[in-house]
Design a protein around this motif. Structure first.
Motif, PDB file in Angstrom:
ATOM      1  N   GLY A 297      -4.459  22.823  67.561  1.00  0.00           N
ATOM      2  CA  GLY A 297      -4.630  21.652  66.695  1.00  0.00           C
ATOM      3  C   GLY A 297      -4.266  21.959  65.255  1.00  0.00           C
ATOM      4  N   GLY A 298      -4.399  23.235  64.885  1.00  0.00           N
ATOM      5  CA  GLY A 298      -4.072  23.633  63.531  1.00  0.00           C
ATOM      6  C   GLY A 298      -2.592  23.647  63.228  1.00  0.00           C
ATOM      7  N   ILE A 299      -1.742  23.504  64.261  1.00  0.00           N
ATOM      8  CA  ILE A 299      -0.296  23.484  63.995  1.00  0.00           C
ATOM      9  C   ILE A 299       0.240  22.053  64.028  1.00  0.00           C
ATOM     10  CG2 ILE A 299       0.018  25.798  64.911  1.00  0.00           C
ATOM     11  CD1 ILE A 299       1.415  24.418  67.354  1.00  0.00           C
ATOM     12  N   ALA A 300      -0.641  21.100  63.787  1.00  0.00           N
ATOM     13  CA  ALA A 300      -0.231  19.694  63.783  1.00  0.00           C
ATOM     14  C   ALA A 300       0.549  19.325  62.531  1.00  0.00           C
ATOM     15  CB  ALA A 300      -1.469  18.797  63.893  1.00  0.00           C
ATOM     16  N   TYR A 301       0.701  20.270  61.644  1.00  0.00           N
ATOM     17  CA  TYR A 301       1.318  19.981  60.348  1.00  0.00           C
ATOM     18  C   TYR A 301       2.741  19.423  60.492  1.00  0.00           C
ATOM     19  CZ  TYR A 301       3.035  24.716  61.325  1.00  0.00           C
ATOM     20  OH  TYR A 301       3.575  25.828  61.919  1.00  0.00           O
ATOM     21  N   LEU A 302       3.123  18.637  59.494  1.00  0.00           N
ATOM     22  CA  LEU A 302       4.455  18.039  59.460  1.00  0.00           C
ATOM     23  C   LEU A 302       5.445  18.872  58.643  1.00  0.00           C
ATOM     24  CD1 LEU A 302       3.575  14.246  59.044  1.00  0.00           C
ATOM     25  CD2 LEU A 302       4.068  15.524  61.129  1.00  0.00           C
ATOM     26  N   ALA A 303       4.970  19.985  58.080  1.00  0.00           N
ATOM     27  CA  ALA A 303       5.886  20.820  57.297  1.00  0.00           C
ATOM     28  C   ALA A 303       7.045  21.309  58.147  1.00  0.00           C
ATOM     29  CB  ALA A 303       5.134  22.012  56.708  1.00  0.00           C
ATOM     30  N   ASP A 304       6.816  21.527  59.451  1.00  0.00           N
ATOM     31  CA  ASP A 304       7.898  21.955  60.323  1.00  0.00           C
ATOM     32  C   ASP A 304       9.046  20.943  60.318  1.00  0.00           C
ATOM     33  OD1 ASP A 304       7.393  24.483  61.410  1.00  0.00           O
ATOM     34  OD2 ASP A 304       5.895  23.674  62.768  1.00  0.00           O
ATOM     35  N   PHE A 305       8.703  19.659  60.289  1.00  0.00           N
ATOM     36  CA  PHE A 305       9.740  18.621  60.250  1.00  0.00           C
ATOM     37  C   PHE A 305      10.547  18.729  58.956  1.00  0.00           C
ATOM     38  CE2 PHE A 305       6.605  17.083  63.205  1.00  0.00           C
ATOM     39  CZ  PHE A 305       7.347  16.489  64.211  1.00  0.00           C
ATOM     40  N   ALA A 306       9.837  18.980  57.847  1.00  0.00           N
ATOM     41  CA  ALA A 306      10.518  19.114  56.560  1.00  0.00           C
ATOM     42  C   ALA A 306      11.360  20.385  56.523  1.00  0.00           C
ATOM     43  CB  ALA A 306       9.490  19.126  55.428  1.00  0.00           C
ATOM     44  N   ILE A 307      10.837  21.488  57.076  1.00  0.00           N
ATOM     45  CA  ILE A 307      11.582  22.743  57.090  1.00  0.00           C
ATOM     46  C   ILE A 307      12.841  22.611  57.944  1.00  0.00           C
ATOM     47  CG2 ILE A 307      11.511  25.132  57.931  1.00  0.00           C
ATOM     48  CD1 ILE A 307       8.547  25.182  57.104  1.00  0.00           C
ATOM     49  N   GLY A 308      12.695  22.039  59.142  1.00  0.00           N
ATOM     50  CA  GLY A 308      13.857  21.835  60.002  1.00  0.00           C
ATOM     51  C   GLY A 308      14.910  20.973  59.332  1.00  0.00           C
ATOM     52  N   ALA A 309      14.466  19.894  58.688  1.00  0.00           N
ATOM     53  CA  ALA A 309      15.403  19.009  58.002  1.00  0.00           C
ATOM     54  C   ALA A 309      16.101  19.732  56.855  1.00  0.00           C
ATOM     55  CB  ALA A 309      14.668  17.783  57.481  1.00  0.00           C
ATOM     56  N   ASN A 310      15.336  20.484  56.067  1.00  0.00           N
ATOM     57  CA  ASN A 310      15.909  21.161  54.901  1.00  0.00           C
ATOM     58  C   ASN A 310      16.952  22.203  55.283  1.00  0.00           C
ATOM     59  OD1 ASN A 310      14.816  20.078  52.458  1.00  0.00           O
ATOM     60  ND2 ASN A 310      12.828  20.884  53.013  1.00  0.00           N
ATOM     61  N   ILE A 311      16.652  23.028  56.283  1.00  0.00           N
ATOM     62  CA  ILE A 311      17.629  24.067  56.634  1.00  0.00           C
ATOM     63  C   ILE A 311      18.843  23.454  57.319  1.00  0.00           C
ATOM     64  CG2 ILE A 311      15.896  25.891  56.765  1.00  0.00           C
ATOM     65  CD1 ILE A 311      16.023  25.697  59.803  1.00  0.00           C
ATOM     66  N   GLY A 312      18.646  22.358  58.068  1.00  0.00           N
ATOM     67  CA  GLY A 312      19.789  21.692  58.698  1.00  0.00           C
ATOM     68  C   GLY A 312      20.682  21.023  57.679  1.00  0.00           C
ATOM     69  N   ILE A 313      20.067  20.380  56.696  1.00  0.00           N
ATOM     70  CA  ILE A 313      20.838  19.731  55.638  1.00  0.00           C
ATOM     71  C   ILE A 313      21.603  20.773  54.825  1.00  0.00           C
ATOM     72  CG2 ILE A 313      20.624  18.453  53.468  1.00  0.00           C
ATOM     73  CD1 ILE A 313      18.279  16.920  54.799  1.00  0.00           C
ATOM     74  N   ALA A 314      20.984  21.940  54.635  1.00  0.00           N
ATOM     75  CA  ALA A 314      21.626  22.991  53.834  1.00  0.00           C
ATOM     76  C   ALA A 314      22.705  23.740  54.608  1.00  0.00           C
ATOM     77  CB  ALA A 314      20.573  23.979  53.338  1.00  0.00           C
ATOM     78  N   TYR A 315      22.476  24.006  55.912  1.00  0.00           N
ATOM     79  CA  TYR A 315      23.366  24.909  56.641  1.00  0.00           C
ATOM     80  C   TYR A 315      24.023  24.303  57.881  1.00  0.00           C
ATOM     81  CZ  TYR A 315      20.520  28.036  53.796  1.00  0.00           C
ATOM     82  OH  TYR A 315      19.866  28.629  52.742  1.00  0.00           O
ATOM     83  N   GLY A 316      23.704  23.056  58.214  1.00  0.00           N
ATOM     84  CA  GLY A 316      24.272  22.424  59.392  1.00  0.00           C
ATOM     85  C   GLY A 316      23.438  22.693  60.636  1.00  0.00           C
ATOM     86  N   THR A 317      23.623  21.858  61.656  1.00  0.00           N
ATOM     87  CA  THR A 317      22.805  21.940  62.866  1.00  0.00           C
ATOM     88  C   THR A 317      22.965  23.271  63.594  1.00  0.00           C
ATOM     89  OG1 THR A 317      22.799  19.545  63.207  1.00  0.00           O
ATOM     90  CG2 THR A 317      22.413  20.934  65.135  1.00  0.00           C
ATOM     91  N   THR A 318      24.192  23.712  63.783  1.00  0.00           N
ATOM     92  CA  THR A 318      24.422  24.947  64.551  1.00  0.00           C
ATOM     93  C   THR A 318      23.692  26.128  63.946  1.00  0.00           C
ATOM     94  OG1 THR A 318      26.593  24.186  65.312  1.00  0.00           O
ATOM     95  CG2 THR A 318      26.161  26.548  65.403  1.00  0.00           C
TER      96      THR A 318
END
Length: 549
Positions: free
Chosen positions: A50-71
């Protein structure tokens, strides 16, 4: 062990008793005794996850994808998951088997009694960085749904957590178990809707090249993406703050016990990696299909709001997005506040020999997090997390290396846990030296001091050094600095016949309270026993056993 009349100083005894009484609620600085661990393996594992319910993962995934691309983002997430799982496994097992938090484990796993203070500071830093990150996301939701200005949303998202953390595991386990089903439904529904209703979004996701359009496969980009994700490596310490309450491992519950430990321990990264992938998937969809989507694509509240709007009426979509954000952030930030308070309290008590109460440091942690939020740390997310990752990796991998290699493979580090004052040297160069070297060199690499070519490799450098140096230093020092004593002055064994910590109850003559055997040692000054916290707060060292010759 000397024999003399027991201490009867009323003020000292009253202080010790008050300290013991306060820490008994959640065994803040202690071994978690069997008499307190009444939860099933399922409840403990669900509470931990339950402690990993955070949404920061969504922001981290989005940020690295926007910076470096999906692959590059996907390969980076994959590398992150492998490192986290392998390093987290020995720590999670050790914590669940011996019912200790990561600080107590770190003391006897290469750092020494005072040496692990620095790792507590590292972990406390992790908790307030991620509290601030999660609080920022919650404030974004409150601004969107209720019109609260961000500065006020930051304050609200901080203050709402304090009363929920007061009572520790008893309240946290109930909160996590009851909120998890709704959280899962709200989080999974948008992703499932896009895959079914907009299958073309899957192809667009894999084709996405990043904001600059140069996201072709690149090792340096993969490593930079992985470095940001690896800032989450210290999350295993928060998982352990729950796993220490696992019931004893027996022949009857063996399968359930292992399943719970693996899933709720290192297995958290499987859920974390999935959320990062989904976060990038939603961000790519928002960028392609929403006007001005690029400006909000890395904000989870907007990711979910835009998808909800396609499923339900606008007013309900907004309500659902806000509910998801609030539930997610409360679930993780109670854990951040709780774990951070444990880390600060533990360090302060050892250094000052004074126990101020865990709630003091709940307030300290929340105050620091609020300052970070007001400073708008969300805009510097990649840099902050990339820097922190090097230190977190150095700590966690060093302890994992000591447990897996030095304890179980080489047999140089004592296999049974030790955390009590008097039993350990102040500083052990094995873990402390390995972490220091891995941190300094990887941070230098991160900032380009070893050359721009090597800069993306800082997380790999941290992993490699932290993995190799503990056995090298342990062999070089011949394990000399692990134990100051091998005998704690008590004849009864620490472990029972099944290898679980003994539930034999002994009496501490200082605080006049009963504790189980693993928390106790013989007293140097009296023919009696003394508990680990009274040893920690013994300013004169009157009760601490001397070194063995």
């Amino acid at each position: 062990m000397a024999t003399s009349e027991l201490s009867t100083d009323p003020p000292a005894r009253a202080t010790a008793a008050a300290t013991a009484s306060e820490t008994l609620e959640d065994y803040t600085l202690r071994f978690a005794p069997r008499s307190y661990r009444r939860w099933s393996t399922g409840v403990v594992s669900v509470s931990a996850l339950g402690g990993i319910a955070y949404l920061a993962d969504f922001a981290i995934g989005a940020n690295i994808g926007i910076a470096y691309g999906t692959t590059n983002a996907l390969w980076g997430i994959g590398l992150f998951a492998v490192v986290i799982f392998l390093s987290g496994f020995p720590l999670a097992y050790y914590a669940a088997r011996y019912n200790l938090d990561l600080d107590l484990i770190t003391r006897g796993s290469g750092f020494g009694y005072y040496g692990s203070v620095v790792t507590n500071v590292v972990f406390a830093t992790f908790t307030f960085i991620f509290f601030a990150l999660e609080g920022s996301i919650m404030a974004q939701g409150l601004e969107l749904g209720l019109g609260l200005p961000l500065w006020l949303g930051y304050a609200v998202s901080t203050l709402i957590i304090f009363p929920l953390v007061v009572y520790g595991m008893k309240v946290l386990s109930t909160l996590q178990v009851w909120t998890t089903p709704l959280w899962l439904l709200l989080m999974v529904a948008p992703f499932g809707y896009l895959v079914v209703s907009h299958p073309e979004s899957v192809g667009a996701f894999f084709d996405y090249q990043g904001e600059n359009g140069d996201g072709a496969a690149s090792l340096s980009s993969v490593l930079l993406a992985a470095g940001v994700c690896l800032s989450l490596i210290a999350q295993i310490a928060e998982q352990i703050d729950y796993l220490r309450f696992m019931p004893p491992k027996t022949a009857e519950n063996r399968r359930r016990w292992w399943t719970a430990v693996v899933l709720a321990g290192p297995g958290w990264v499987l859920f974390g990696a999935a959320k990062q992938v989904v976060g990038l998937f939603l961000a790519v969809y928002v960028i392609a299909n929403v006007a001005d989507g690029a400006t909000v694509a890395n904000e989870p509240v907007h990711q979910f709001l835009e998808i909800y709007r396609e499923i339900v009426p606008g007013w309900l979509a907004l309500a659902l997005a806000v509910v998801l954000v609030v539930i997610s952030q409360v679930k993780i930030n109670v854990t951040n506040a709780y774990s951070g308070s444990l880390a600060w309290t533990n360090s302060f008590t050892r250094v000052t020999k004074h126990y101020p109460g865990r709630l003091v440091f709940v307030a300290v942690n929340l105050a620091i997090a609020l300052v970070l939020m007001e400073a708008n740390m969300f805009d510097f997310l990649n840099t902050i997390l990339g820097f922190y990752a090097n230190i977190g990796i150095a700590w966690v991998v060093t302890v994992a290396s000591d447990i897996a290699i030095n304890k179980y493979l080489l047999g140089i580090s004592p296999k049974q846990p030790e955390f009590r004052r008097g039993m350990l040297y102040a500083v052990n160069p094995v873990g402390f030296g390995a972490m220091a070297a891995a941190s300094v060199l990887s941070i230098a690499c991160f900032f380009g001091l070893l050359g721009e070519t090597l800069r993306p490799y800082s997380p790999l450098l941290a992993v490699g050094l932290a993995l190799v140096l503990p056995p090298v230093l342990a062999v070089a020092t011949k394990g000399r600095w692990y134990l100051r004593r091998t005998d704690d002055g008590i004849d009864a064994p620490l472990l029972d016949d099944e290898g679980n910590p003994s539930d034999l109850v002994l009496h501490c003559h200082v605080c006049d309270t009963d504790f189980e055997r693993p928390d106790m040692a013989a007293c140097q000054a009296h023919d009696a026993h003394v508990c680990s916290l009274c040893l920690s707060t013994d300013e004169a060292g009157e009760h601490v056993l001397p070194a063995q010759v």
